[in-house]
Design a protein around this motif. Structure first.
Motif, PDB file in Angstrom:
ATOM      1  N   ALA A 147      45.475  45.742  33.977  1.00 36.40           N
ATOM      2  CA  ALA A 147      46.557  45.010  33.322  1.00 36.40           C
ATOM      3  C   ALA A 147      46.126  43.624  32.832  1.00 36.40           C
ATOM      4  CB  ALA A 147      47.742  44.872  34.270  1.00 36.40           C
ATOM      5  N   ALA A 148      44.875  43.223  33.089  1.00 35.69           N
ATOM      6  CA  ALA A 148      44.425  41.863  32.795  1.00 35.69           C
ATOM      7  C   ALA A 148      44.619  41.469  31.332  1.00 35.69           C
ATOM      8  CB  ALA A 148      42.967  41.692  33.204  1.00 35.69           C
ATOM      9  N   GLN A 149      44.287  42.353  30.403  1.00 29.90           N
ATOM     10  CA  GLN A 149      44.412  41.997  28.988  1.00 29.90           C
ATOM     11  C   GLN A 149      45.873  41.795  28.608  1.00 29.90           C
ATOM     12  OE1 GLN A 149      42.541  44.639  26.192  1.00 29.90           O
ATOM     13  NE2 GLN A 149      43.159  43.408  24.449  1.00 29.90           N
ATOM     14  N   TRP A 195      37.520  41.401  45.436  1.00 31.73           N
ATOM     15  CA  TRP A 195      38.619  40.791  46.190  1.00 31.73           C
ATOM     16  C   TRP A 195      39.422  39.862  45.287  1.00 31.73           C
ATOM     17  CZ3 TRP A 195      41.190  41.535  50.511  1.00 31.73           C
ATOM     18  CH2 TRP A 195      42.034  40.556  50.959  1.00 31.73           C
ATOM     19  N   SER A 196      38.748  39.061  44.481  1.00 31.03           N
ATOM     20  CA  SER A 196      39.437  38.138  43.583  1.00 31.03           C
ATOM     21  C   SER A 196      39.118  38.504  42.131  1.00 31.03           C
ATOM     22  CB  SER A 196      39.018  36.689  43.861  1.00 31.03           C
ATOM     23  OG  SER A 196      37.647  36.525  43.628  1.00 31.03           O
ATOM     24  N   ALA A 202      42.624  41.103  43.934  1.00 26.07           N
ATOM     25  CA  ALA A 202      42.260  41.946  42.800  1.00 26.07           C
ATOM     26  C   ALA A 202      42.279  43.408  43.216  1.00 26.07           C
ATOM     27  CB  ALA A 202      40.870  41.579  42.299  1.00 26.07           C
ATOM     28  N   GLY A 203      42.558  44.215  42.276  1.00 27.60           N
ATOM     29  CA  GLY A 203      42.527  45.657  42.482  1.00 27.60           C
ATOM     30  C   GLY A 203      42.423  46.329  41.136  1.00 27.60           C
ATOM     31  N   GLN A 204      42.262  47.611  41.125  1.00 25.02           N
ATOM     32  CA  GLN A 204      42.099  48.346  39.868  1.00 25.02           C
ATOM     33  C   GLN A 204      43.312  48.172  38.956  1.00 25.02           C
ATOM     34  OE1 GLN A 204      39.255  49.867  38.893  1.00 25.02           O
ATOM     35  NE2 GLN A 204      40.234  50.100  36.914  1.00 25.02           N
TER      36      GLN A 204
END
Length: 62
Positions: free
Chosen positions: A43-45, A14-15, A36-38
């Motif tokens: 895209a986090a990096q 979820w987060s 949060a999602g896939q």
């Protein structure tokens, strides 16, 4: 991004929270999302490195 970047990503489905630090100049980035999602995880990096890049530019303008 030039140089090494140490980071940790954690979440619960979820987060999502990310803490990253540039080993070359010590810039630290911390951000949290409550959706949060896939796609966000994928895209986090790029997102973390982009925030660090913008932080460096903001400091240089001073």
């Amino acid at each position: 991004m030039k140089g090494a970047f140490a980071w940790h990503v954690g979440g619960n489905g979820w987060s999502l929270a990310t803490l990253g630090r540039s080993l070359s100049d010590g810039v630290v980035v911390f951000w949290v999302s409550d959706h949060a999602g896939q796609k966000l995880g994928d895209a986090a990096q790029n997102l973390t490195e982009g925030i660090a890049y913008r932080a460096r530019r903001a400091v240089r303008r001073r």
